[in-house]
Design an enzyme around this catalytic site. Structure first.
Site, mmCIF file in Angstrom:
data_model
loop_
_atom_site.group_PDB
_atom_site.id
_atom_site.type_symbol
_atom_site.label_atom_id
_atom_site.label_comp_id
_atom_site.label_asym_id
_atom_site.label_seq_id
_atom_site.Cartn_x
_atom_site.Cartn_y
_atom_site.Cartn_z
ATOM 1 N N TYR A 120 0.858 -1.193 0.000
ATOM 2 C CA TYR A 120 0.000 0.000 0.000
ATOM 3 C C TYR A 120 0.886 1.232 0.000
ATOM 4 O O TYR A 120 1.778 1.369 0.847
ATOM 5 C CB TYR A 120 -0.902 -0.009 1.237
ATOM 6 C CG TYR A 120 -1.812 1.186 1.350
ATOM 7 C CD1 TYR A 120 -2.918 1.323 0.522
ATOM 8 C CD2 TYR A 120 -1.562 2.176 2.295
ATOM 9 C CE1 TYR A 120 -3.764 2.417 0.634
ATOM 10 C CE2 TYR A 120 -2.403 3.272 2.418
ATOM 11 C CZ TYR A 120 -3.498 3.385 1.582
ATOM 12 O OH TYR A 120 -4.336 4.472 1.694
ATOM 13 N N ASP B 163 9.619 2.940 -0.722
ATOM 14 C CA ASP B 163 8.622 3.596 0.123
ATOM 15 C C ASP B 163 8.925 3.285 1.578
ATOM 16 O O ASP B 163 8.602 2.206 2.083
ATOM 17 C CB ASP B 163 7.231 3.120 -0.274
ATOM 18 C CG ASP B 163 6.131 3.779 0.550
ATOM 19 O OD1 ASP B 163 6.451 4.558 1.469
ATOM 20 O OD2 ASP B 163 4.948 3.502 0.269
ATOM 21 N N LYS C 115 5.463 9.507 8.708
ATOM 22 C CA LYS C 115 5.224 9.021 10.057
ATOM 23 C C LYS C 115 6.249 9.541 11.078
ATOM 24 O O LYS C 115 6.087 10.609 11.627
ATOM 25 C CB LYS C 115 5.119 7.499 10.057
ATOM 26 C CG LYS C 115 3.932 7.002 9.221
ATOM 27 C CD LYS C 115 3.663 5.557 9.394
ATOM 28 C CE LYS C 115 2.531 5.074 8.496
ATOM 29 N NZ LYS C 115 1.211 5.601 8.835
#
Length: 445
Positions: free
Chosen positions: A159, A254, A282
């Site tokens: 994702y 990623d 994050k």
């Protein structure tokens, strides 16, 4: 190994009713789509009422009814140093007095960029954005602009945010809700995204052969964490590096989840691979909305205002977010910080595996450093197909039993659990004991 299973006695429950939580969620249902602002928060796949959180402190969350929860969601990995970290909170408060948004550059942006590029030297230039989706979307646009090619290759179950290009055979929220494809994504655009199984270099080679000189980039999670945790097979990432170089495509790694989680830097530095472009998020925001993409200067210089690939954002580099990120990253050099986090994570994984053996529940624990997932299947999970064979109903039962014992895990089989710097060895042993009880009940089904 741990003398914790003997602690199990009567089944504990949350010490207060959740009446206020239910009342707030009823109001939310009338105003917010599904009562939430991100789908997995709705608890649809695990059942029960969603949590309504009042505050966080270190390793704990407290709901609006006063229930204390030991938190392994950690804002989906963003909270490495614990909730309401004093240095981060102080930095945000101090900046708020000076202003919350200017729409022009501040020194804080340069300071955070300096901390990141020093920790990850192959990122020579960086562009801050406000979400992981923005970062990955922008990195793909940049790759297409540089190579003059249209196709991207991604991996089933990985994702990379909710941009149109990524919502085919994606993991995480789509898998949680059982959505195979997303309405609203034009078929013509979906056809430009090529999906292959994670850890399958043969499929990658075959796809490049079928689309020769048409693939702009491969985008990959170095440790998959959105189909649940699936580590890369030996040689997988190095193979991607070789294939992309051979075919004139860029490799986008990623690290929105893995950046600064395994150590003070990128997972790539530990896994011996170096992408052309890296996305971060994050942890670099210290709990505020921050993400970034970066890479070699020769590539990043194609982004406006230096180059023709356009990307912008009113709140990009927001001073509150930058101050939180600086305060977070400055603490990551604390001696022994990552050793303690990773040792506690290893303690948790070992304890869970022992509990699985003793209760004879068909389950696997996949883990890498401080992130992991328990899959309810008797077969190893090496890709998305393996993850989807998991018994999601059994996971839902396990999740609710753990929540009743004050342990908050991800409300989805297809997500990761995170150990933070705030978790203690005592927290880990308590979690293992609760898991043993919960697994016993799951085995009795």
């Amino acid at each position: 190994m741990y003398n914790t299973f003997a602690m199990s006695a009567t089944r504990p429950t949350l010490h207060r009713e959740r009446r206020r939580s239910r009342e707030i969620f009823d109001r939310a249902l009338k105003l917010l789509v599904g009562g939430v602002n991100s789908p997995v928060r709705a608890f649809r796949s695990v059942g029960g009422d969603p949590l309504i959180i009042d505050r966080g402190e270190a390793q704990h969350l407290y709901d609006v009814d006063g229930n204390q929860l030991l938190d392994y969601v950690c804002s989906w990995g963003a909270i490495l140093l614990g909730h309401a970290n004093p240095a981060i909170s102080a930095a945000i408060a101090e900046q708020a007095k000076r202003g919350t948004s200017f729409g022009v550059t501040t020194e804080l942006e340069v300071e955070l960029a300096t901390l990141i590029t020093r920790a990850i030297p192959f990122i020579e230039k960086i562009r801050f954005v406000s979400s992981g989706t923005e970062a990955t979307m922008s990195a793909v646009r940049l790759a297409r602009g540089i190579t003059k090619r249209d196709f991207i290759l991604k991996f089933e179950g990985c994702y990379h945010g909710h941009a149109d290009s990524f919502l085919s055979q994606a993991g995480s929220g789509l898998a949680t809700l059982g959505i195979a494809e997303c309405p609203g994504v034009p078929q013509a655009l979906a056809e430009l995204t090529l999906n292959v199984p994670y850890n399958d270099l043969t499929a990658v080679d075959r796809t490049f052969a079928q689309h020769r000189n048409k693939i702009a980039a491969v985008i990959v999670e170095p440790i998959a964490a959105n189909m649940g945790v699936v580590p890369p097979a030996p040689g997988f990432l190095a193979g991607l590096r070789d294939i992309t170089k051979k075919n004139g495509a860029l490799l986008i790694i990623d690290e929105v989840i893995t950046g600064f989680r395994l150590h003070n830097g990128a997972a790539q530095q530990i896994l011996n691979v170096e992408g052309d472009l890296t996305t971060l998020g994050k942890i670099i925001g210290g709990g505020l909305p921050v993400a970034a993409y970066g890479g070699r200067a020769e590539l990043m210089n194609h982004v406006a205002p230096l180059g023709p690939v356009y990307q912008a954002g009113t709140l990009a580099g927001n001073p509150l977010a930058m101050s939180a990120g600086v305060a977070a990253l400055k603490q990551l050099n604390t001696p022994g910080l990552y050793d303690r986090i990773n040792q506690n994570a290893e303690r948790l994984v070992s304890g869970l595996r022992k509990a699985i053996l003793e209760t004879r529940v068909p389950a696997q624990v996949n883990a890498s450093y401080s992130l992991g997932t328990i899959f309810f299947t008797d077969e190893p999970v090496r890709d998305y197909a393996g993850a989807k064979r998991s018994d999601t109903k059994r996971y839902a039962r396990f999740f609710r039993e753990m929540l009743d014992r004050g342990i908050f895990l991800a409300p989805s089989q297809f997500e990761a659990a995170f150990v933070s710097a705030a978790h203690t060895a005592e927290d880990i042993d308590r979690t293992i004991s609760a898991a043993f009880d919960s697994l016993q009940l799951a085995a009795a089904e």
